[in-house]
Write a protein that holds these residues in place. Structure first.
Motif, mmCIF file in Angstrom:
data_model
loop_
_atom_site.group_PDB
_atom_site.id
_atom_site.type_symbol
_atom_site.label_atom_id
_atom_site.label_comp_id
_atom_site.label_asym_id
_atom_site.label_seq_id
_atom_site.Cartn_x
_atom_site.Cartn_y
_atom_site.Cartn_z
ATOM 1 N N ALA A 113 -9.448 -4.733 -2.131
ATOM 2 C CA ALA A 113 -9.751 -5.151 -0.633
ATOM 3 C C ALA A 113 -10.102 -6.472 -0.416
ATOM 4 O O ALA A 113 -10.033 -6.910 0.824
ATOM 5 C CB ALA A 113 -9.951 -4.151 -0.032
ATOM 6 N N THR B 159 2.051 0.036 4.486
ATOM 7 C CA THR B 159 1.640 -1.481 4.969
ATOM 8 C C THR B 159 1.639 -2.418 3.819
ATOM 9 O O THR B 159 1.284 -1.990 2.614
ATOM 10 C CB THR B 159 0.365 -1.215 5.698
ATOM 11 O OG1 THR B 159 -0.509 -0.606 4.840
ATOM 12 C CG2 THR B 159 0.734 -0.308 6.947
ATOM 13 N N ARG C 226 0.760 -1.246 -0.059
ATOM 14 C CA ARG C 226 0.052 0.051 0.068
ATOM 15 C C ARG C 226 0.942 1.103 0.171
ATOM 16 O O ARG C 226 2.096 1.254 0.336
ATOM 17 C CB ARG C 226 -1.016 0.070 1.055
ATOM 18 C CG ARG C 226 -2.089 -1.140 1.108
ATOM 19 C CD ARG C 226 -2.770 -1.244 2.423
ATOM 20 N NE ARG C 226 -3.882 -1.947 2.421
ATOM 21 C CZ ARG C 226 -4.668 -2.454 3.340
ATOM 22 N NH1 ARG C 226 -4.058 -2.217 4.772
ATOM 23 N NH2 ARG C 226 -5.714 -3.202 3.390
ATOM 24 N N LEU D 175 -1.115 -5.601 2.176
ATOM 25 C CA LEU D 175 -2.311 -6.311 2.176
ATOM 26 C C LEU D 175 -2.160 -7.684 1.637
ATOM 27 O O LEU D 175 -1.634 -7.668 0.122
ATOM 28 C CB LEU D 175 -3.580 -5.764 1.521
ATOM 29 C CG LEU D 175 -4.691 -6.681 1.408
ATOM 30 C CD1 LEU D 175 -5.435 -6.786 2.506
ATOM 31 C CD2 LEU D 175 -5.893 -5.726 0.545
ATOM 32 N N ARG E 61 -7.584 -13.748 4.377
ATOM 33 C CA ARG E 61 -6.258 -13.037 4.146
ATOM 34 C C ARG E 61 -5.294 -13.646 5.161
ATOM 35 O O ARG E 61 -5.703 -14.553 5.825
ATOM 36 C CB ARG E 61 -6.432 -11.487 4.936
ATOM 37 C CG ARG E 61 -7.483 -10.734 4.293
ATOM 38 C CD ARG E 61 -7.602 -9.218 4.781
ATOM 39 N NE ARG E 61 -8.352 -8.165 4.196
ATOM 40 C CZ ARG E 61 -8.662 -7.026 4.541
ATOM 41 N NH1 ARG E 61 -7.831 -6.507 5.489
ATOM 42 N NH2 ARG E 61 -9.395 -6.247 3.714
ATOM 43 N N GLU F 84 -2.019 -12.547 7.939
ATOM 44 C CA GLU F 84 -1.299 -11.258 8.648
ATOM 45 C C GLU F 84 -0.013 -10.989 7.971
ATOM 46 O O GLU F 84 0.681 -12.150 7.555
ATOM 47 C CB GLU F 84 -1.539 -11.590 10.040
ATOM 48 C CG GLU F 84 -2.846 -11.640 10.686
ATOM 49 C CD GLU F 84 -3.658 -10.397 10.635
ATOM 50 O OE1 GLU F 84 -2.872 -9.253 10.217
ATOM 51 O OE2 GLU F 84 -4.757 -10.380 10.867
#
Length: 216
Positions: free
Chosen positions: A160, A124, A120, A126, A174, A176
């Protein structure tokens, strides 16, 4: 000749069977364990082992074995690396997902599953699973449309992972992750289930708190 008798010679010996031998007696000594031995002879009798000593020795042996097992287990656990994946930041373009195939995540019969990693703009990351939430089919990213598409259900998701069209009980799952100096480190030990899409409320993450399950 007929009237003469035969007289045995004096030197002739009688048959062995006719000789009666005196009975042979074997001397037998009966040992009484309660008799006192002479002072000049050591006591050869073994005293019975105490039950307490036997049990104590067994417990000591078991404690040693248990200690060795615990030590070996701790050493093994400490030597096993975490199940992670590292993606070099140099190969990532901001806001553009990049696919990394991971054979440990299996396949849908046509393609090997893996992760979609997006760096991003805020620094960060994703990380989205390529395993579709409905039938575990491969989820591909369509760069021309900036969306994900399930190869089996044809359902679509935004960047997203939120559902856009088609049937989907939850968002895309997802993993982490954390961003270090040169790489994005992905935790593959557990999968974060996608957010629930009403009316679904099972096998998904409610808005209140994420739900995790071990990665298989």
């Amino acid at each position: 000749m007929g009237g003469n008798s035969i007289v045995p010679s004096a030197s002739a010996q009688p048959p062995l069977a006719a000789i009666e031998a005196p009975p042979y007696r074997v001397p037998v000594t009966i040992f009484n364990p309660y008799d006192e031995l002479p002072e000049d002879e050591p006591d050869q009798r073994r005293a019975p082992r105490s039950t307490t000593k036997v049990v104590g020795g067994l417990l000591a042996f078991l404690l040693v074995v248990a200690f060795m097992l615990i030590t070996c287990t701790r050493a093994y656990v400490g030597s096993v690396p975490e199940r992670t994946a590292e993606v070099n930041r140099q190969g990532l373009t901001a806001e553009v997902p990049k696919f990394l195939a991971l054979p440990s995540l299996g396949s849908d019969g046509t393609r090997t599953h893996g992760i979609w990693v997006t760096l991003r703009a805020d620094g960060t990351a994703l990380v989205i699973s390529s395993r579709g939430p409905e039938r575990a089919c491969f989820v591909n990213y369509v760069i021309e449309q900036s969306l994900y598409r399930d190869s089996c259900t044809n359902a679509t998701y935004d960047r997203a992972g939120a559902p856009l069209s088609g049937f989907a009980a939850r968002s895309l799952d997802r993993f982490e992750s954390r961003v270090t100096g040169d790489a994005v480190v992905v935790d593959l030990e557990r999968t974060r289930l996608g957010a629930c899409r009403p009316p679904s409320s099972e096998s998904c993450s409610p808005a209140s708190a994420p739900v995790y399950r071990p990665t298989y």
